[in-house]
Design a protein around this motif. Structure first.
Motif, PDB file in Angstrom:
ATOM      1  N   ALA A  59       3.449   6.043  -1.922  1.00 39.83           N
ATOM      2  CA  ALA A  59       4.140   6.999  -1.043  1.00 39.83           C
ATOM      3  C   ALA A  59       5.647   6.960  -1.305  1.00 39.83           C
ATOM      4  O   ALA A  59       6.311   8.005  -1.324  1.00 39.83           O
ATOM      5  CB  ALA A  59       3.846   6.682   0.423  1.00 39.83           C
ATOM      6  N   HIS A  60       6.177   5.755  -1.508  1.00 32.84           N
ATOM      7  CA  HIS A  60       7.603   5.596  -1.840  1.00 32.84           C
ATOM      8  C   HIS A  60       7.946   6.413  -3.095  1.00 32.84           C
ATOM      9  O   HIS A  60       8.917   7.186  -3.114  1.00 32.84           O
ATOM     10  CB  HIS A  60       7.875   4.102  -2.048  1.00 32.84           C
ATOM     11  CG  HIS A  60       9.170   3.755  -2.698  1.00 32.84           C
ATOM     12  ND1 HIS A  60      10.392   4.040  -2.126  1.00 32.84           N
ATOM     13  CD2 HIS A  60       9.451   3.141  -3.880  1.00 32.84           C
ATOM     14  CE1 HIS A  60      11.357   3.600  -2.925  1.00 32.84           C
ATOM     15  NE2 HIS A  60      10.815   3.059  -3.993  1.00 32.84           N
ATOM     16  N   VAL A  82       0.838  -1.201   0.000  1.00 33.95           N
ATOM     17  CA  VAL A  82       0.000   0.000   0.000  1.00 33.95           C
ATOM     18  C   VAL A  82       0.879   1.260   0.000  1.00 33.95           C
ATOM     19  O   VAL A  82       0.475   2.321  -0.465  1.00 33.95           O
ATOM     20  CB  VAL A  82      -0.923  -0.023   1.247  1.00 33.95           C
ATOM     21  CG1 VAL A  82      -1.689   1.273   1.396  1.00 33.95           C
ATOM     22  CG2 VAL A  82      -1.878  -1.195   1.161  1.00 33.95           C
ATOM     23  N   TRP A  83       2.104   1.112   0.517  1.00 40.81           N
ATOM     24  CA  TRP A  83       3.002   2.261   0.637  1.00 40.81           C
ATOM     25  C   TRP A  83       3.817   2.533  -0.631  1.00 40.81           C
ATOM     26  O   TRP A  83       4.617   3.468  -0.656  1.00 40.81           O
ATOM     27  CB  TRP A  83       3.934   2.058   1.832  1.00 40.81           C
ATOM     28  CG  TRP A  83       3.221   2.292   3.118  1.00 40.81           C
ATOM     29  CD1 TRP A  83       2.470   1.385   3.812  1.00 40.81           C
ATOM     30  CD2 TRP A  83       3.128   3.521   3.844  1.00 40.81           C
ATOM     31  NE1 TRP A  83       1.927   1.971   4.929  1.00 40.81           N
ATOM     32  CE2 TRP A  83       2.323   3.290   4.966  1.00 40.81           C
ATOM     33  CE3 TRP A  83       3.643   4.797   3.639  1.00 40.81           C
ATOM     34  CZ2 TRP A  83       2.018   4.276   5.895  1.00 40.81           C
ATOM     35  CZ3 TRP A  83       3.355   5.791   4.570  1.00 40.81           C
ATOM     36  CH2 TRP A  83       2.543   5.520   5.675  1.00 40.81           C
ATOM     37  N   THR A 119      -3.662   8.261  -2.205  1.00 41.55           N
ATOM     38  CA  THR A 119      -3.243   6.963  -2.748  1.00 41.55           C
ATOM     39  C   THR A 119      -3.062   5.950  -1.616  1.00 41.55           C
ATOM     40  O   THR A 119      -3.896   5.071  -1.429  1.00 41.55           O
ATOM     41  CB  THR A 119      -1.939   7.113  -3.558  1.00 41.55           C
ATOM     42  OG1 THR A 119      -0.956   7.786  -2.762  1.00 41.55           O
ATOM     43  CG2 THR A 119      -2.183   7.887  -4.841  1.00 41.55           C
ATOM     44  N   THR A 120      -2.023   6.152  -0.830  1.00 44.73           N
ATOM     45  CA  THR A 120      -1.734   5.188   0.236  1.00 44.73           C
ATOM     46  C   THR A 120      -2.874   5.081   1.256  1.00 44.73           C
ATOM     47  O   THR A 120      -3.253   3.995   1.662  1.00 44.73           O
ATOM     48  CB  THR A 120      -0.416   5.573   0.932  1.00 44.73           C
ATOM     49  OG1 THR A 120       0.631   5.433  -0.025  1.00 44.73           O
ATOM     50  CG2 THR A 120      -0.127   4.688   2.128  1.00 44.73           C
ATOM     51  N   ARG A 160      -5.982   6.155   0.772  1.00 43.62           N
ATOM     52  CA  ARG A 160      -7.267   6.034   0.063  1.00 43.62           C
ATOM     53  C   ARG A 160      -8.308   7.053   0.534  1.00 43.62           C
ATOM     54  O   ARG A 160      -9.457   6.707   0.831  1.00 43.62           O
ATOM     55  CB  ARG A 160      -7.812   4.621   0.213  1.00 43.62           C
ATOM     56  CG  ARG A 160      -6.861   3.666  -0.461  1.00 43.62           C
ATOM     57  CD  ARG A 160      -7.187   2.249  -0.301  1.00 43.62           C
ATOM     58  NE  ARG A 160      -6.038   1.474  -0.770  1.00 43.62           N
ATOM     59  CZ  ARG A 160      -6.059   0.188  -0.952  1.00 43.62           C
ATOM     60  NH1 ARG A 160      -7.121  -0.483  -0.731  1.00 43.62           N
ATOM     61  NH2 ARG A 160      -4.974  -0.425  -1.376  1.00 43.62           N
ATOM     62  N   VAL A 194      -0.274  11.469  -1.139  1.00 43.78           N
ATOM     63  CA  VAL A 194      -0.087  10.257  -0.323  1.00 43.78           C
ATOM     64  C   VAL A 194      -1.406   9.889   0.375  1.00 43.78           C
ATOM     65  O   VAL A 194      -1.791   8.719   0.440  1.00 43.78           O
ATOM     66  CB  VAL A 194       1.057  10.451   0.694  1.00 43.78           C
ATOM     67  CG1 VAL A 194       1.102   9.311   1.703  1.00 43.78           C
ATOM     68  CG2 VAL A 194       2.393  10.542  -0.049  1.00 43.78           C
TER      69      VAL A 194
END
Lengths: 143, 136
Positions: free
Chosen positions: B44-45, B40-41, B99-100, B102, B96
């Motif tokens: 963010a990465h 899920v990260w 996305t990460t 949600r 972030v």
């Protein structure tokens, strides 16, 4: 230009060339019979480009051009710089070999290669940030 | 190095550390799976390293090193560069969140909008500094 910077920048250029050659191979149509190993190298391509080329080039320039700390030890502890360079590159090269190996031979017990690669790259970057942090400052004016 | 560049570059270094910590965990997980939720990260990465590290460092160094004016203010419209810094970091965290975490498509959209705003404000600051020694 300091020796460490020359190593960073020359290595960065080599990684750029390797990354683009890899991109070339990955762009070949599926009908071309490449080793399966190569077909699993898309993440390696991204990381050769962004870590090997972009980040390493930035590190070389930071080490060279950021404000010095003192006249006696202008760029901090150079041994930490070399340690960072060695760890980062060892980790990245290990990933280059390990990631497609793990993808194509999942039963071979090679996953540890990626664990070690992750640790080496992480340490390399942590050491570089430790070295660079005190140089994010005003211009050195003596004293 | 001016104070604003110091803030921007330090933020970039923090994003570098955050981004590679996530990346190292993901790579280790690829080799020896231990926490599937780590994937899920991945956004963010990517966001921390592309926008937080590379783009932010570039802006910080540009603010420092682009030619300055002969007269005060040596760096024109410094406020625009500060707004760019704030918008870029707001944008990164909204992306972030979108996305990460949600938080929804509009959060992601707002984050990207903030990033576009950051670039426009920075360009408004820097445009006049992109000159030769003769000022042309």
């Amino acid at each position: 230009m300091p020796t460490l910077t020359r190593w960073y920048i020359k290595s960065a250029l080599v990684y750029l060339a390797v990354a683009l050659i890899l991109a070339l191979l990955l762009a070949l149509p599926a009908t071309v019979n490449l080793p399966l190993f190569i077909r699993f190298m898309t993440p390696v391509y991204f990381h050769l480009f962004l870590v090997g080329w972009v980040t390493q080039m930035i590190f070389g320039v930071i080490y060279w051009m950021f404000p010095i700390i003192t006249r006696v030890q202008p760029r901090g502890n150079v041994q930490i710089g070399w340690l960072s360079y060695a760890l980062l590159n060892a980790g990245l090269l290990l990933r280059m070999i390990g990631e497609p190996l793990v993808a194509t031979q999942s039963a071979a017990g090679l996953g540890w290669l990626l664990v070690v690669s992750a640790l080496l790259q992480w340490l390399g970057i942590v050491f570089f940030v430790y070295l660079a942090w005190p140089r994010v400052k005003e211009k050195y004016r003596g004293g | 190095m001016p104070r604003l560049s110091q803030w921007i570059i330090r933020a970039a270094l923090i994003y570098l550390l955050s981004g590679i910590t996530i990346g190292a965990l993901l790579l280790a997980h690829k080799g020896a799976p231990f926490l599937p939720v780590l994937w899920v990260w991945l956004p963010a990465h990517i966001e921390f390293l592309l926008m937080g590290w590379i783009v932010q460092l570039t802006l910080g160094v540009a603010f420092w090193i682009l030619p300055r004016y002969w007269q005060q203010p040596r760096r024109p419209h410094e406020g625009y560069a500060l707004i760019a810094f704030v918008l870029l970091n707001l944008g990164i965290w909204l992306v972030v969140a979108g996305t990460t975490f949600r938080a929804g498509a509009w959060v992601l959209f707002t984050g990207r909008l903030a990033e576009v705003g950051a670039v426009l404000f920075f360009a408004a600051h820097a445009w006049g500094r992109i000159v030769s020694r003769e000022g042309a």
